[in-house]
Motif scaffolding. Structure first.
Motif, PDB file in Angstrom:
ATOM      1  N   ARG A  96       0.843  -1.034  -0.053  1.00 57.29           N
ATOM      2  CA  ARG A  96       0.076  -0.027  -0.153  1.00 57.29           C
ATOM      3  C   ARG A  96       0.980   1.337   0.016  1.00 57.29           C
ATOM      4  O   ARG A  96       0.572   2.198  -0.880  1.00 57.29           O
ATOM      5  CB  ARG A  96      -0.831   0.030   1.139  1.00 57.29           C
TER       6      ARG A  96
ATOM      7  N   GLY B 277       2.452   1.349  -3.363  1.00 56.65           N
ATOM      8  CA  GLY B 277       1.429   1.639  -4.353  1.00 56.65           C
ATOM      9  C   GLY B 277       1.016   3.328  -4.589  1.00 56.65           C
ATOM     10  O   GLY B 277       0.591   3.705  -5.626  1.00 56.65           O
ATOM     11  N   ARG B 278       0.845   3.662  -3.354  1.00 64.99           N
ATOM     12  CA  ARG B 278       0.363   5.396  -3.443  1.00 64.99           C
ATOM     13  C   ARG B 278       1.536   6.304  -3.480  1.00 64.99           C
ATOM     14  O   ARG B 278       0.763   7.546  -3.871  1.00 64.99           O
ATOM     15  CB  ARG B 278      -0.211   5.400  -2.181  1.00 64.99           C
TER      16      ARG B 278
ATOM     17  N   SER C 234       7.660   6.106  -6.034  1.00 58.89           N
ATOM     18  CA  SER C 234       8.401   4.641  -5.492  1.00 58.89           C
ATOM     19  C   SER C 234       9.349   4.169  -6.596  1.00 58.89           C
ATOM     20  O   SER C 234      10.275   3.386  -6.237  1.00 58.89           O
ATOM     21  CB  SER C 234       7.171   3.608  -5.327  1.00 58.89           C
TER      22      SER C 234
ATOM     23  N   GLU D  93       8.025   8.677   4.542  1.00 57.70           N
ATOM     24  CA  GLU D  93       6.941   9.184   3.580  1.00 57.70           C
ATOM     25  C   GLU D  93       6.464  10.433   3.726  1.00 57.70           C
ATOM     26  O   GLU D  93       6.213  11.125   5.001  1.00 57.70           O
ATOM     27  CB  GLU D  93       5.833   8.277   3.948  1.00 57.70           C
TER      28      GLU D  93
ATOM     29  N   VAL E 175       3.628  13.074   3.212  1.00 52.75           N
ATOM     30  CA  VAL E 175       2.264  13.366   2.510  1.00 52.75           C
ATOM     31  C   VAL E 175       1.834  14.515   2.633  1.00 52.75           C
ATOM     32  O   VAL E 175       2.131  15.405   3.693  1.00 52.75           O
ATOM     33  CB  VAL E 175       1.316  12.429   3.688  1.00 52.75           C
TER      34      VAL E 175
ATOM     35  N   THR F  21      -5.733  17.745  -3.496  1.00 54.03           N
ATOM     36  CA  THR F  21      -5.361  16.314  -3.755  1.00 54.03           C
ATOM     37  C   THR F  21      -4.217  16.175  -2.718  1.00 54.03           C
ATOM     38  O   THR F  21      -3.458  16.716  -2.539  1.00 54.03           O
ATOM     39  CB  THR F  21      -4.945  16.408  -5.246  1.00 54.03           C
TER      40      THR F  21
ATOM     41  N   ARG G 150      -1.071  13.951  -1.731  1.00 54.86           N
ATOM     42  CA  ARG G 150      -0.053  13.398  -2.572  1.00 54.86           C
ATOM     43  C   ARG G 150       0.930  12.735  -1.449  1.00 54.86           C
ATOM     44  O   ARG G 150       1.051  13.182  -0.248  1.00 54.86           O
ATOM     45  CB  ARG G 150       0.671  14.129  -3.401  1.00 54.86           C
ATOM     46  N   HIS G 151       1.709  11.514  -1.837  1.00 52.81           N
ATOM     47  CA  HIS G 151       2.523  10.740  -1.107  1.00 52.81           C
ATOM     48  C   HIS G 151       3.871  10.549  -1.779  1.00 52.81           C
ATOM     49  O   HIS G 151       3.747  10.335  -3.059  1.00 52.81           O
ATOM     50  CB  HIS G 151       1.968   9.561  -0.789  1.00 52.81           C
TER      51      HIS G 151
END
Length: 260
Positions: free
Chosen positions: A14, A17-18, A22, A75, A77, A85, A87-88
């Motif tokens: 997860r 994926g976000r 990556s 991470e 965020v 929106t 975002r990550h």
């Protein structure tokens, strides 16, 4: 942010994926993270500016790996001005996360949200970078059973378990509950627990072999399947039976030997 019942595999999938970036992570790091046994997530910095419409948080995700080491991902965020929106992005170090803040928000990297001198939580993290990993190691060691001096191979273990269960022909083979647990197997070992046992049945030679398929699951527990291979069939063909315990497997062997 984090589901306490989420497996480490699902958590990592997860997270990657976000993340918009990556694909920038080193391949070797991603491969190592694929062996993670446990994880811990912490909020390390937050900055909210409602008037400007800006918002961001920084989280540290620490993973305990199967080789005994650990790795962390940072991470970021965030939400930019005039854009709802969320975002990550993920980074391999806090320094990279600082540079990302400077790039996105036009602020110097040594801002309050990331300056150890101004943020006691981050200062503690700088002094003890392996705290999360140490806690994960202690927790994993406390919950994991004794390994009985086994040497497990970290490979396609979940697929191996699926193949073992698929070839079982006995009606009392392990059910869906066991199959579901074995989907999280990440390492296994195969041991021949009972050598060939020849005997004569109806004028023909027959033999048995008993194998233990031992698996280590992502939660640190062990689970074994006991596979009986034999030719004690009406037409002498090879047959596989699988049981959840050694006692059940040996009982089946004795029964086959008596009725044939």
């Amino acid at each position: 942010m984090s589901d306490p019942y989420e497996t480490t595999e699902a958590h990592l999938a997860r997270l990657l994926g976000r993340a918009l970036n990556s694909f920038d992570l080193p391949d070797r790091l991603v491969e190592r993270l694929g062996t993670a046994l446990a994880h811990s997530s912490s909020l390390y910095a937050t900055h909210h500016s409602p008037a400007a419409g800006l918002w961001r948080e920084t989280h540290r995700h620490t993973y305990l790996l199967s080789d005994g080491g650990s790795a962390s991902l940072w991470e970021l965020v965030y939400r930019l001005a005039g854009d709802r929106t969320i975002r990550h992005e993920v980074f391999v170090s806090k320094a990279e996360a600082c540079l990302a803040v400077a790039r996105l928000f036009g602020e110097p990297p040594a801002e309050a949200a990331f300056d150890p001198d101004l943020d006691p939580a981050l200062a503690a993290a700088e002094e003890e970078p392996d705290t999360d990993a140490a806690l994960l190691s202690a927790l994993f060691a406390a919950t994991a059973p004794a390994r009985r001096h086994r040497e497990y191979a970290v490979e396609e273990s979940a697929d191996h378990a699926r193949r073992v269960l698929r070839r079982a022909e006995n009606p009392d083979r392990p059910g869906e509950g066991t199959a579901l647990r074995l989907r999280s197997a990440y390492a296994h070992q195969i041991t021949q627990a009972f050598g060939t046992r020849p005997f004569t049945a109806d004028g023909r030679g027959t033999g048995f072999n008993l194998y233990e398929h031992s698996f280590v699951l992502l939660d640190g527990s062990e689970l074994s399947l006991w596979e009986v291979e034999h030719t004690a069939t009406p037409d002498g063909r090879h047959m596989c039976e699988v049981y959840e315990s050694e006692v059940a497997a040996r009982g089946a062997m004795e029964l086959r030997a008596q009725v044939r």
